[in-house]
Each structure stands twice: as C-alpha cells, then as structure tokens.
Design an enzyme around this catalytic site. Structure first.
Site, PDB file in Angstrom:
ATOM      1  N   ARG A  11     -22.919  57.705 -59.202  1.00 40.23           N
ATOM      2  CA  ARG A  11     -22.715  56.331 -59.669  1.00 40.23           C
ATOM      3  C   ARG A  11     -21.547  55.690 -58.914  1.00 40.23           C
ATOM      4  O   ARG A  11     -21.615  54.535 -58.495  1.00 40.23           O
ATOM      5  CB  ARG A  11     -22.418  56.326 -61.176  1.00 40.23           C
ATOM      6  CG  ARG A  11     -23.657  56.508 -62.035  1.00 40.23           C
ATOM      7  CD  ARG A  11     -23.353  56.235 -63.503  1.00 40.23           C
ATOM      8  NE  ARG A  11     -22.594  57.288 -64.147  1.00 40.23           N
ATOM      9  CZ  ARG A  11     -23.120  58.267 -64.867  1.00 40.23           C
ATOM     10  NH1 ARG A  11     -24.435  58.327 -65.043  1.00 40.23           N
ATOM     11  NH2 ARG A  11     -22.374  59.185 -65.430  1.00 40.23           N
ATOM     12  N   PHE A  22     -34.970  52.882 -64.177  1.00 45.60           N
ATOM     13  CA  PHE A  22     -34.605  53.941 -65.126  1.00 45.60           C
ATOM     14  C   PHE A  22     -33.091  53.863 -65.386  1.00 45.60           C
ATOM     15  O   PHE A  22     -32.357  54.826 -65.192  1.00 45.60           O
ATOM     16  CB  PHE A  22     -34.980  55.335 -64.597  1.00 45.60           C
ATOM     17  CG  PHE A  22     -36.400  55.449 -64.098  1.00 45.60           C
ATOM     18  CD1 PHE A  22     -37.449  55.678 -64.986  1.00 45.60           C
ATOM     19  CD2 PHE A  22     -36.695  55.342 -62.748  1.00 45.60           C
ATOM     20  CE1 PHE A  22     -38.759  55.800 -64.525  1.00 45.60           C
ATOM     21  CE2 PHE A  22     -38.006  55.457 -62.282  1.00 45.60           C
ATOM     22  CZ  PHE A  22     -39.038  55.690 -63.171  1.00 45.60           C
ATOM     23  N   ASP A  77     -35.652  49.702 -67.822  1.00 45.59           N
ATOM     24  CA  ASP A  77     -35.809  50.951 -68.555  1.00 45.59           C
ATOM     25  C   ASP A  77     -36.841  50.734 -69.655  1.00 45.59           C
ATOM     26  O   ASP A  77     -37.027  49.628 -70.153  1.00 45.59           O
ATOM     27  CB  ASP A  77     -34.479  51.413 -69.173  1.00 45.59           C
ATOM     28  CG  ASP A  77     -34.462  52.906 -69.471  1.00 45.59           C
ATOM     29  OD1 ASP A  77     -33.922  53.687 -68.669  1.00 45.59           O
ATOM     30  OD2 ASP A  77     -35.038  53.307 -70.524  1.00 45.59           O
ATOM     31  N   ASP A 112     -33.837  56.645 -60.603  1.00 47.33           N
ATOM     32  CA  ASP A 112     -33.312  57.858 -61.255  1.00 47.33           C
ATOM     33  C   ASP A 112     -34.193  58.200 -62.455  1.00 47.33           C
ATOM     34  O   ASP A 112     -33.781  58.069 -63.607  1.00 47.33           O
ATOM     35  CB  ASP A 112     -31.860  57.618 -61.697  1.00 47.33           C
ATOM     36  CG  ASP A 112     -31.229  58.877 -62.279  1.00 47.33           C
ATOM     37  OD1 ASP A 112     -31.710  59.987 -61.979  1.00 47.33           O
ATOM     38  OD2 ASP A 112     -30.253  58.744 -63.046  1.00 47.33           O
ATOM     39  N   CYS A 158     -34.481  64.990 -61.077  1.00 45.84           N
ATOM     40  CA  CYS A 158     -33.761  65.983 -61.896  1.00 45.84           C
ATOM     41  C   CYS A 158     -34.728  67.054 -62.374  1.00 45.84           C
ATOM     42  O   CYS A 158     -34.497  67.720 -63.373  1.00 45.84           O
ATOM     43  CB  CYS A 158     -33.055  65.306 -63.068  1.00 45.84           C
ATOM     44  SG  CYS A 158     -34.165  64.439 -64.167  1.00 45.84           S
TER      45      CYS A 158
HETATM   46  N1  SAH Z   1     -29.460  56.590 -64.264  1.00 42.31           N
HETATM   47  C1  SAH Z   1     -29.146  56.781 -65.650  1.00 42.31           C
HETATM   48  C2  SAH Z   1     -29.925  57.927 -66.282  1.00 42.31           C
HETATM   49  C3  SAH Z   1     -31.432  57.764 -66.215  1.00 42.31           C
HETATM   50  S1  SAH Z   1     -32.263  58.821 -67.290  1.00 42.31           S
HETATM   51  C4  SAH Z   1     -27.628  56.994 -65.804  1.00 42.31           C
HETATM   52  O1  SAH Z   1     -26.941  57.165 -64.796  1.00 42.31           O
HETATM   53  O2  SAH Z   1     -27.140  56.973 -66.917  1.00 42.31           O
HETATM   54  C5  SAH Z   1     -33.914  58.315 -67.211  1.00 42.31           C
HETATM   55  C6  SAH Z   1     -34.239  57.015 -67.935  1.00 42.31           C
HETATM   56  O3  SAH Z   1     -35.597  56.731 -67.686  1.00 42.31           O
HETATM   57  C7  SAH Z   1     -34.111  57.030 -69.444  1.00 42.31           C
HETATM   58  O4  SAH Z   1     -33.236  55.994 -69.838  1.00 42.31           O
HETATM   59  C8  SAH Z   1     -35.530  56.734 -69.977  1.00 42.31           C
HETATM   60  O5  SAH Z   1     -35.525  55.855 -71.103  1.00 42.31           O
HETATM   61  C9  SAH Z   1     -36.153  56.057 -68.797  1.00 42.31           C
HETATM   62  N2  SAH Z   1     -37.609  56.151 -68.667  1.00 42.31           N
HETATM   63  C10 SAH Z   1     -38.397  57.239 -68.805  1.00 42.31           C
HETATM   64  N3  SAH Z   1     -39.666  56.949 -68.445  1.00 42.31           N
HETATM   65  C11 SAH Z   1     -39.674  55.636 -68.075  1.00 42.31           C
HETATM   66  C12 SAH Z   1     -40.672  54.764 -67.577  1.00 42.31           C
HETATM   67  N4  SAH Z   1     -41.923  55.186 -67.372  1.00 42.31           N
HETATM   68  N5  SAH Z   1     -40.322  53.509 -67.282  1.00 42.31           N
HETATM   69  C13 SAH Z   1     -39.057  53.074 -67.472  1.00 42.31           C
HETATM   70  N6  SAH Z   1     -38.067  53.872 -67.913  1.00 42.31           N
HETATM   71  C14 SAH Z   1     -38.376  55.128 -68.216  1.00 42.31           C
END
Ligand code: SAH
Length: 448
Positions: A263, A279, A301, A351, A391
């Site tokens: 980040r 995401f 998200d 992500d 991940c």
């Molecule tokens: N980059 C973030 C962490 C991402 S975790 C950070 O640094 O804090 C992954 C995220 O993807 C979660 O918030 C989850 O709600 C979202 N997610 C999962 N499947 C999804 C989809 N199909 N479309 C949009 N968001 C999604």
C-alpha cells in the site's frame, strides 16, 4: 535423526484447561469404526493401531522425507497407523517406519493434515513454557526488525512460519485478534491467551476463529471476546494513515496487514494518475493513492459494509473526498462495463480475494486471474501501471507471472515488471514451508 525413546505419552502434554467441548466432540479412541458418527464427510478415516500402546503416529516407509526436510505437516496418507487412543489436539511423537523419532506434533484425526509439528526435538516438552518461548521469540523477532516503526498494527504470530501451526495473532493498537486454525492450538487456547495477555498487555484479546478453513479441521466456528473488553472503536495507524478495523465482523481478523508495504508503494506511484482500485475493501490502497497525489481514485468492492468503512476512513484522514468515488459492484462485471464505456486509467490495482485456497483450485483460479488482468490491461493508457496480486496459496509465483503474461498477450499490450511484491515482513515465510508464500504481486508498466 537418532532413534530416541519418545517422551512420555500424550497425557503429560495436555494442559490443565483443555477445551472440554472440543475434546469430547473429537473423542475417538477405543471406538469401533461404526460408532464414529461425527467424522465429517470426506475426512480421512482414523488409522487406529494398537489401542493399548503408547500414543504415537507411525509413518509409512519412505514417508518421512518431508519431515526430514522440516516441513511441519503430516498428511493422513503418510500415516501407517496411530497407536494408543489419542484425542484431537493431543501431542504425539511421530516416528518413521523403523520407529525412529522424527518430531512431536499435534494430532487431529478430523483433518487431512492429521498432525502439525510443534517441535523436532525429542526432549522438548510441549507445555506452557514452550508456548511462552515461541510467542516471545515471535515478538522479539519483530522488535529486532524494527517492524513497529510504521504501524500500530502488526501480525505478531504467523502460524507455521513462527513455529506455531494454526495460530495467527494480529495486533491493532491495544487490541489483539487471535485466530485458531488447528486442533493443537485449540487445545492450548487458554494458555496462549494468558501468555498473550501477560506478554503484550492488550486491552482486549478477541477471537476470530471463524475462517472457512476451520471446517476442514473439524472445528466449530467461534467469534467473541477472549480477554478484556472490546473497545468501541478499533483502529490502526499505518504510515500515518488511520484505518478503522472491524475485528468482530470484518474480513480475516479485520484488516489486511499483509499489504502494508505494498500500500505504501502505491502511494509513491500514484501522483497525478487516474487510479482504479478493484477489490478495495476498507480503502487501503485508495487512501494511499489519494494521499500520494492521485488525480482521482475509483474504488470498487462487492461489500457494502467494507465501502462504508472506507468512506469513514477517507473522512478520518481529511483526504479530498471529491477525488474519490466508491462503487459497490462485482469487479468482473464492473471492469466489462468500464471497458464498454470506453474508460481508461493510468494506474489499476487488482487485489482480489483468494481464488485458489489449494492447488486443486488452480485451474479455475487461473481463469479468474487472467480475466480480470486482461480487462485491466485493456483499460490502461500507455505508460500506465498495473499492480496485480494473488493471495492464493494454490497459485505459485511462477504460475501467477505466466497468467499475467498470458493476459497481456491476449490484451495486445507489452509490459515490463517494475516490482515483485510479497507480504510485509511481519508475515515471514518459513523456508521449509513454501506454502507460507501465499501473497505475491507484480507492478507492471504497459507500453514500451
Ligand atoms: N486491498 C484490500 C484488501 C482486499 S481483500 C486492502 O488492502 O485492504 C478482497 C476484497 O475483495 C474484499 O473486500 C471483498 O469484499 C472483495 N470481493 C470479493 N469478491 C469480489 C467481487 N467479485 N467483486 C468485488 N469485490 C469482491
């Protein structure tokens, strides 16, 4: 390794305050197979040996190799038989086919990973003092590496890679969140909580033992305060940015600590760029990009709850809300929509959640990664940046890079790798446990 007499059987290794419910539920010893009603479907059948013998796990001939390389998992298929009448969570010696001591490990008949190694030393007793040593070592290592400097949040214990298989402990300021993913840790839960209280002196220890993987271990989900009282609001200050952490209902233990350094890198790359953060969860990458001088940040998200916290985080950090747009949507669809609208960006962050928890899901996951990355490449302007992550433990770094290369090829763009990225240093990877390398990322620049 020498042939040594095992330490005394499992009984002396049991803590005084075991979790009774769990022990009763997994009680297996001495029962006839047809009585073993509570074995989850698909779980390995117990390989019970001589019930009167000293409890011990005996491996099949030749199956000691991974243990000799100090890999801490013993799969059910490697086990010839289990002697004695051990319960899930008991500490047992593990022996090769010739009877030589290999390790002592926590037994779990309800898991494909039937034992997880506590120690390679035949003379080491698994007791409260053992956990004190391990926890203190993990805390000291982080101090020695100066990891407290940039954040009030930190992963204090990273499971197998800190020598405590199945135990994750994250710190968010004064609050610790503990996540238990193995029968062995489940057995020592109270002892570990007491030690964390003593060694870290938090206001609260909260237990978030409700991850999906607990089901694979035959463990019930648990979510609640373990010690102290949960503060009304938990927050983490990371590189000077404040993030609210929902420890009770947020994802993982409430925040993605593993992406901290990545980040921060995003913040340094975002200046004057139009950014798309897919995401986005509670806005981690978005806030760094805004602070770093991004022209605009569109964050997407699927979770409305995460987006609400993201908007709160934006306000709490006094960042310019007019440059931020939040969208609750499915990223797979949203990217197509943006493409159809003819939109383009200078910096895209992908992500996604874990598409492949194990290698068995790799093929399906690969299609998912290729799809979103291909779309992202198409949305990038020449000279644009793509920060893309996986991940998934089931996708190797090498495979991930190949998937991204395939996506770029199909999108018709040339790209250079600018950075190879991993989880932050408070998420170390035990060298003998490559599965620990779950998070990998690439920053690419498109157009040569
Ligand atoms: N980059 C973030 C962490 C991402 S975790 C950070 O640094 O804090 C992954 C995220 O993807 C979660 O918030 C989850 O709600 C979202 N997610 C999962 N499947 C999804 C989809 N199909 N479309 C949009 N968001 C999604």
């Amino acid at each position: 390794m020498t042939s040594q007499k095992p330490r005394s059987p499992s009984t002396p290794h049991r803590p005084s305050q075991g979790n009774r419910d769990f022990r009763n539920r997994t009680k297996r010893g001495g029962k006839q197979p047809d009585e073993q009603k509570n074995i989850p479907r698909g779980a390995p059948q117990p390989l019970t040996g001589n019930a009167a013998a000293q409890p011990c796990i005996l491996l099949k001939a030749g199956r000691e190799k991974s243990l000799l390389r100090r890999h801490p998992w013993i799969f059910s298929g490697a086990i010839e038989r289990v002697d004695g009448a051990p319960l899930g969570g008991d500490t047992l010696p593990v022996r090769d086919a010739a009877g030589n001591f290999l390790a002592c490990a926590a037994y779990n008949p309800d898991s494909q990973i039937t034992a997880r190694v506590w120690s390679w030393d035949a003379s080491e007793v698994i007791d409260a003092a053992f956990f004190r040593r391990k926890i203190a070592a993990a805390l000291n290592a982080r101090d020695a590496l100066g990891l407290r400097q940039n954040s009030s949040g930190m992963r204090l214990i990273h499971a197998e890679s800190d020598g405590l298989p199945g135990l994750v402990v994250d710190r968010y300021g004064d609050t610790l969140v503990m996540q238990i993913g193995s029968a062995g840790v489940e057995r020592w839960r109270d002892t570990i909580a007491d030690l964390l209280q003593e060694l870290c002196n938090p206001a609260c220890i909260y237990e978030r033992s409700d991850s999906d993987s607990r089901g694979l271990e035959g463990l019930e989900p648990r979510n609640g305060v373990l010690r102290g009282a949960l503060p009304e609001s938990v927050e983490v200050v990371e590189h000077g940015l404040r993030f609210k952490v929902d420890v009770a209902a947020g994802q993982k233990t409430g925040f993605y600590l593993d992406q901290r350094d990545n980040r921060a890198l995003t913040g340094t790359l975002a200046k004057d760029r139009e950014v798309l953060n897919c995401f986005c969860y509670t806005g981690g990458f978005s806030l760094y990009a805004l602070r770093g001088g991004a022209k605009s940040v569109l964050s997407i998200d699927a979770s409305g709850d995460a987006l609400r916290i993201a908007a709160e985080n934006l306000t709490a950090n006094n960042l310019d809300a007019t440059r931020a747009e939040w969208q609750e949507a499915d990223v797979f669809q949203a990217l197509r929509k943006l493409r159809d609208q003819g939109r383009s960006f200078d910096f895209i962050i992908l992500d996604p959640p874990k598409f492949a928890p194990t290698a068995a899901f790799a093929e399906k996951a690969a299609r998912g990664y290729k799809d979103i990355n291909l779309l992202a490449f198409k949305l990038l302007r020449p000279g644009g940046l793509l920060a893309t992550y996986s991940c998934s433990g089931g996708i190797s770094e090498d495979l991930f890079q190949k998937i991204i290369a395939g996506a770029a090829l199909d999108a018709g763009v040339d790209a250079q790798i600018i950075h190879h990225l991993h989880a932050s240093a408070d998420h170390p990877v035990l060298l003998s446990f490559p599965e620990g390398t779950y998070l990998k990322g690439l920053v690419l620049r498109v157009g040569l």
